[in-house]
Design a protein around this motif. Structure first.
Motif, PDB file in Angstrom:
ATOM      1  N   LYS A   8       0.872  -1.175   0.000  1.00  0.00           N
ATOM      2  CA  LYS A   8       0.000   0.000   0.000  1.00  0.00           C
ATOM      3  C   LYS A   8       0.904   1.217   0.000  1.00  0.00           C
ATOM      4  O   LYS A   8       2.012   1.190   0.535  1.00  0.00           O
ATOM      5  CB  LYS A   8      -0.933   0.014   1.198  1.00  0.00           C
ATOM      6  CG  LYS A   8      -1.957  -1.110   1.192  1.00  0.00           C
ATOM      7  CD  LYS A   8      -2.868  -1.036  -0.023  1.00  0.00           C
ATOM      8  CE  LYS A   8      -3.796   0.149   0.019  1.00  0.00           C
ATOM      9  NZ  LYS A   8      -4.728   0.200  -1.130  1.00  0.00           N
ATOM     10  N   GLU A   9       0.405   2.331  -0.546  1.00  0.00           N
ATOM     11  CA  GLU A   9       1.288   3.456  -0.823  1.00  0.00           C
ATOM     12  C   GLU A   9       1.690   4.246   0.409  1.00  0.00           C
ATOM     13  O   GLU A   9       2.702   4.920   0.435  1.00  0.00           O
ATOM     14  CB  GLU A   9       0.635   4.406  -1.842  1.00  0.00           C
ATOM     15  CG  GLU A   9      -0.601   5.141  -1.356  1.00  0.00           C
ATOM     16  CD  GLU A   9      -1.875   4.319  -1.458  1.00  0.00           C
ATOM     17  OE1 GLU A   9      -2.960   4.878  -1.223  1.00  0.00           O
ATOM     18  OE2 GLU A   9      -1.795   3.110  -1.781  1.00  0.00           O
ATOM     19  N   TYR A  10       0.916   4.199   1.485  1.00  0.00           N
ATOM     20  CA  TYR A  10       1.208   5.005   2.675  1.00  0.00           C
ATOM     21  C   TYR A  10       1.957   4.160   3.707  1.00  0.00           C
ATOM     22  O   TYR A  10       2.081   2.938   3.599  1.00  0.00           O
ATOM     23  CB  TYR A  10      -0.087   5.554   3.279  1.00  0.00           C
ATOM     24  CG  TYR A  10      -1.228   4.575   3.224  1.00  0.00           C
ATOM     25  CD1 TYR A  10      -1.285   3.492   4.093  1.00  0.00           C
ATOM     26  CD2 TYR A  10      -2.231   4.711   2.255  1.00  0.00           C
ATOM     27  CE1 TYR A  10      -2.309   2.581   4.018  1.00  0.00           C
ATOM     28  CE2 TYR A  10      -3.265   3.789   2.182  1.00  0.00           C
ATOM     29  CZ  TYR A  10      -3.301   2.731   3.067  1.00  0.00           C
ATOM     30  OH  TYR A  10      -4.316   1.815   2.984  1.00  0.00           O
ATOM     31  N   GLY A  11       2.448   4.851   4.741  1.00  0.00           N
ATOM     32  CA  GLY A  11       3.225   4.168   5.757  1.00  0.00           C
ATOM     33  C   GLY A  11       2.404   3.187   6.577  1.00  0.00           C
ATOM     34  O   GLY A  11       1.280   3.484   6.977  1.00  0.00           O
ATOM     35  N   ASP A  12       2.964   2.026   6.816  1.00  0.00           N
ATOM     36  CA  ASP A  12       2.326   0.990   7.623  1.00  0.00           C
ATOM     37  C   ASP A  12       3.438   0.296   8.398  1.00  0.00           C
ATOM     38  O   ASP A  12       4.249  -0.420   7.809  1.00  0.00           O
ATOM     39  CB  ASP A  12       1.574   0.000   6.729  1.00  0.00           C
ATOM     40  CG  ASP A  12       1.140  -1.240   7.484  1.00  0.00           C
ATOM     41  OD1 ASP A  12       0.510  -1.092   8.533  1.00  0.00           O
ATOM     42  OD2 ASP A  12       1.435  -2.358   7.023  1.00  0.00           O
ATOM     43  N   LYS A  36       7.176   0.953  -3.614  1.00  0.00           N
ATOM     44  CA  LYS A  36       6.842   1.746  -2.426  1.00  0.00           C
ATOM     45  C   LYS A  36       7.923   2.774  -2.164  1.00  0.00           C
ATOM     46  O   LYS A  36       8.926   2.518  -1.503  1.00  0.00           O
ATOM     47  CB  LYS A  36       6.645   0.848  -1.215  1.00  0.00           C
ATOM     48  CG  LYS A  36       6.089   1.610  -0.024  1.00  0.00           C
ATOM     49  CD  LYS A  36       5.246   0.763   0.862  1.00  0.00           C
ATOM     50  CE  LYS A  36       4.507   1.629   1.867  1.00  0.00           C
ATOM     51  NZ  LYS A  36       3.639   0.858   2.757  1.00  0.00           N
ATOM     52  N   ILE A  38       8.352   5.412  -0.303  1.00  0.00           N
ATOM     53  CA  ILE A  38       8.771   5.890   1.017  1.00  0.00           C
ATOM     54  C   ILE A  38       9.788   4.964   1.696  1.00  0.00           C
ATOM     55  O   ILE A  38      10.404   5.348   2.686  1.00  0.00           O
ATOM     56  CB  ILE A  38       7.572   6.087   1.965  1.00  0.00           C
ATOM     57  CG1 ILE A  38       6.852   4.768   2.239  1.00  0.00           C
ATOM     58  CG2 ILE A  38       6.623   7.117   1.415  1.00  0.00           C
ATOM     59  CD1 ILE A  38       5.781   4.885   3.296  1.00  0.00           C
ATOM     60  N   ILE A  45       9.346  12.156  -1.207  1.00  0.00           N
ATOM     61  CA  ILE A  45       8.224  12.495  -0.321  1.00  0.00           C
ATOM     62  C   ILE A  45       8.764  13.201   0.916  1.00  0.00           C
ATOM     63  O   ILE A  45       9.640  12.675   1.611  1.00  0.00           O
ATOM     64  CB  ILE A  45       7.450  11.228   0.094  1.00  0.00           C
ATOM     65  CG1 ILE A  45       6.886  10.526  -1.140  1.00  0.00           C
ATOM     66  CG2 ILE A  45       6.324  11.581   1.074  1.00  0.00           C
ATOM     67  CD1 ILE A  45       6.223   9.196  -0.839  1.00  0.00           C
ATOM     68  N   ASN A  49       5.462  14.966   5.867  1.00  0.00           N
ATOM     69  CA  ASN A  49       4.144  14.473   5.448  1.00  0.00           C
ATOM     70  C   ASN A  49       3.949  12.990   5.751  1.00  0.00           C
ATOM     71  O   ASN A  49       2.901  12.438   5.418  1.00  0.00           O
ATOM     72  CB  ASN A  49       3.954  14.706   3.946  1.00  0.00           C
ATOM     73  CG  ASN A  49       3.904  16.177   3.592  1.00  0.00           C
ATOM     74  OD1 ASN A  49       3.605  17.023   4.435  1.00  0.00           O
ATOM     75  ND2 ASN A  49       4.209  16.501   2.345  1.00  0.00           N
ATOM     76  N   MET A  50       4.933  12.364   6.371  1.00  0.00           N
ATOM     77  CA  MET A  50       4.872  10.931   6.612  1.00  0.00           C
ATOM     78  C   MET A  50       4.534  10.641   8.069  1.00  0.00           C
ATOM     79  O   MET A  50       4.748  11.487   8.951  1.00  0.00           O
ATOM     80  CB  MET A  50       6.212  10.279   6.239  1.00  0.00           C
ATOM     81  CG  MET A  50       6.554  10.419   4.769  1.00  0.00           C
ATOM     82  SD  MET A  50       8.259   9.924   4.403  1.00  0.00           S
ATOM     83  CE  MET A  50       8.235   8.219   4.939  1.00  0.00           C
ATOM     84  N   TYR A  51       4.011   9.462   8.324  1.00  0.00           N
ATOM     85  CA  TYR A  51       3.710   9.045   9.685  1.00  0.00           C
ATOM     86  C   TYR A  51       4.991   9.077  10.522  1.00  0.00           C
ATOM     87  O   TYR A  51       6.037   8.584  10.101  1.00  0.00           O
ATOM     88  CB  TYR A  51       3.138   7.626   9.688  1.00  0.00           C
ATOM     89  CG  TYR A  51       2.922   7.063  11.070  1.00  0.00           C
ATOM     90  CD1 TYR A  51       1.800   7.414  11.812  1.00  0.00           C
ATOM     91  CD2 TYR A  51       3.848   6.189  11.641  1.00  0.00           C
ATOM     92  CE1 TYR A  51       1.600   6.904  13.090  1.00  0.00           C
ATOM     93  CE2 TYR A  51       3.652   5.678  12.910  1.00  0.00           C
ATOM     94  CZ  TYR A  51       2.537   6.039  13.632  1.00  0.00           C
ATOM     95  OH  TYR A  51       2.348   5.546  14.893  1.00  0.00           O
ATOM     96  N   TRP A  58      11.338   4.185   7.584  1.00  0.00           N
ATOM     97  CA  TRP A  58      11.258   4.569   6.181  1.00  0.00           C
ATOM     98  C   TRP A  58      12.542   5.247   5.676  1.00  0.00           C
ATOM     99  O   TRP A  58      13.386   5.677   6.443  1.00  0.00           O
ATOM    100  CB  TRP A  58      10.054   5.466   5.983  1.00  0.00           C
ATOM    101  CG  TRP A  58       8.793   4.735   6.353  1.00  0.00           C
ATOM    102  CD1 TRP A  58       8.117   3.810   5.594  1.00  0.00           C
ATOM    103  CD2 TRP A  58       8.093   4.784   7.607  1.00  0.00           C
ATOM    104  NE1 TRP A  58       7.046   3.301   6.276  1.00  0.00           N
ATOM    105  CE2 TRP A  58       6.998   3.872   7.515  1.00  0.00           C
ATOM    106  CE3 TRP A  58       8.267   5.495   8.792  1.00  0.00           C
ATOM    107  CZ2 TRP A  58       6.108   3.679   8.565  1.00  0.00           C
ATOM    108  CZ3 TRP A  58       7.371   5.290   9.835  1.00  0.00           C
ATOM    109  CH2 TRP A  58       6.307   4.396   9.714  1.00  0.00           C
TER     110      TRP A  58
END
Length: 267
Positions: A8-12, A36, A38, A45, A49-51, A58
């Protein structure tokens, strides 16, 4: 070992940490699809803006050349043939809660009938219930906690890249680290005077420099007991002071912590 890691594109935290470890172990044989960004050092990025400002998990990996168009064609053609299955030993869903549409698509393609390929479902959600119990039938399902005692769920915890672990302990000149979200801890006079619940570090080095000189850091259960801060603190020789830690069930992460041995539980 050939691994297709469906991202998935966002941080996990959970999924990204697992991918990091697999890429470090298997190199280009562990393919993130889609790419991915990040996760890579050359990511454009903005960290702000990241978690968690993108700290720790990351922007750690060197980017490598992988023919992802070929993977896309495999997925697109999977209804017609079994090309996806002949290439990979494992197919891993990074965050099954957010990938249920993809799951349904691949199921309708008959992909889960494979004999050679093994499927893994990572569920890093903070909710206690599993995101997709149907997936139990098609592969190994990993989750951070299992309060309903589903026999099909395998327990898993968070982790930290080895490069983030301090090689030696530095001189500790602060009592507590600056950043502290636990409101109850502000009843401690020193904490109330010298700590803040606001993000004060824009760069990861500044964050770790503060941990390196701090004796203690306060953490707490959010939606889940297993939070990245516990690992970041321990990696820099900082004692975790965990609010209400005595209430944590024994069968959920973080594991191996004992009050007044390698952490402090407080109320």
């Amino acid at each position: 070992m050939k691994i297709l890691f469906l991202t998935k594109e966002y941080g996990d935290c959970l999924g990204d940490q697992i991918f990091y470890g697999l890429r470090m172990r298997f190199g280009a044989d562990c393919i993130d699809f889609p790419h991915k960004e990040i996760m890579y050092k050359n990511s454009m990025i903005p960290s702000v803006n990241m978690y968690g400002r993108g700290f720790t998990t990351w922007k750690n990996l060197p980017d490598i050349k992988i023919d992802r168009e070929k993977i896309f064609r495999m997925l697109a053609d999977s209804i017609e043939n079994d090309s996806l299955l002949t290439w990979f030993d494992y197919v891993i869903f990074q965050r099954i809660y957010k990938q249920q549409d993809l799951y349904v698509y691949l199921k309708n393609c008959g992909v889960f009938k494979a004999r050679k390929t093994k499927f893994v479902f990572l569920d890093g959600e903070d909710e206690n219930f599993p995101a997709l119990t149907e997936a139990f039938n098609f592969g190994t399902y990993f989750k951070r906690d299992n309060p309903y005692n589903h026999s099909e769920i395998k327990m898993i915890g968070l982790s930290i890249p080895e490069v983030k672990i301090a090689k030696k302990k530095t001189k500790k000149t602060r009592i507590f680290s600056i950043f502290m979200q636990c409101r109850e801890a502000y009843n401690i006079e020193w904490v109330n005077r010298y700590c803040t619940d606001k993000y004060v570090f824009d760069k990861e080095k500044e964050y770790y420099d503060d941990l390196d000189i701090s004796k203690y850091a306060v953490t707490m259960k959010k939606s889940c007991w297993d939070v990245p801060r516990n690992y970041e603190n321990a990696a820099r020789y900082v004692v975790n002071c965990i609010y209400n830690f005595d209430d944590k069930p024994k069968d959920v992460g973080p594991y191996g912590l004992k009050d007044m041995v390698n952490c402090i539980s407080f109320r």
